[in-house]
Enzyme design. Structure first.
Site, mmCIF file in Angstrom:
data_model
loop_
_atom_site.group_PDB
_atom_site.id
_atom_site.type_symbol
_atom_site.label_atom_id
_atom_site.label_comp_id
_atom_site.label_asym_id
_atom_site.label_seq_id
_atom_site.Cartn_x
_atom_site.Cartn_y
_atom_site.Cartn_z
ATOM 1 C CG HIS A 186 62.032 -63.505 -26.415
ATOM 2 N ND1 HIS A 186 62.724 -64.658 -26.173
ATOM 3 C CD2 HIS A 186 60.744 -63.884 -26.602
ATOM 4 C CE1 HIS A 186 61.887 -65.686 -26.198
ATOM 5 N NE2 HIS A 186 60.676 -65.229 -26.469
ATOM 6 C CB SER A 241 65.203 -65.022 -28.131
ATOM 7 O OG SER A 241 65.371 -64.260 -26.955
ATOM 8 C CG ASP A 257 58.802 -68.332 -26.314
ATOM 9 O OD1 ASP A 257 57.785 -69.048 -26.355
ATOM 10 O OD2 ASP A 257 58.785 -67.101 -26.498
#
Length: 191
Positions: free
Chosen positions: A40, A13, A133
């Site tokens: 992301h 991310s 995540d």
């Protein structure tokens, strides 16, 4: 270690471009494993990830298509606003189901579906990021007998994702980006 590696999944991310720039270009031409990547991304913008890395990598790089069969030596990026999954027949699929950790694509969704498809042949890699995540997905990879690698949190632009993964899975190995790249080359028999 995982001598029978069949596929690699990577999640990142915040700080993803720099982290992936240390890992993906290190994979040589002829690398035998498919590599699936979730980063992301903003849902409303076209992703330039595949385009960006195509120019840096010796392996083929593309944005994943629905129902596409996996091919070795190819890096597949999840498109914006779609979860990337691996079907039991080892084809890719795209889904617009609910966000996970406020993200679609989600690292957890990719890792869990790939763990079901590849079992002990899967290598899961959690890189830099600012949420949790990937931690649940890495649990699925390890539970299926696969290998878990996590970027050393002190080297990550955003340490939350690596820290969450390591806290949840002490069996995962914390490595620097260079060590992760070397390990992936070794798993592909191209060290």
């Amino acid at each position: 270690m995982s001598a029978g590696a069949e596929a690699v999944v990577i999640g990142a991310s915040a700080g993803a471009v720099d982290a992936l720039s240390a890992v993906l270009p290190a994979l040589p031409k002829g690398y035998p494993l498919p590599v699936m990547v979730v980063v992301h991304l903003p849902p409303d913008k076209k992703s330039v990830m595949a385009e960006l890395f195509r120019g840096k990598c010796a392996v083929d790089v593309r944005e994943a298509d629905d129902k596409e069969p996996l091919t070795g030596g190819t890096v597949y990026f999840a498109p914006p606003d779609y979860h990337l999954l691996v079907e039991p027949d080892r084809r890719l699929s795209l889904s617009s189901e609910e966000q996970v950790h406020f993200s679609r694509p989600s690292v957890d969704v990719l890792f869990e579906s790939a763990a079901d498809a590849f079992g002990p042949g899967l290598v899961g890699v959690v890189l830099t990021g600012a949420n949790a995540d990937g931690a649940r997905g890495l649990r699925a990879v390890l539970a299926a007998g696969g290998t878990g690698l996590v970027q050393t949190p002190t080297t990550a632009a955003a340490a939350a994702m690596p820290l969450a993964a390591l806290a949840a899975h002490p069996a995962a190995r914390a490595l620097t980006l260079d060590q992760i790249a070397a390990h992936l080359r070794e798993l592909g028999g191209t060290s």
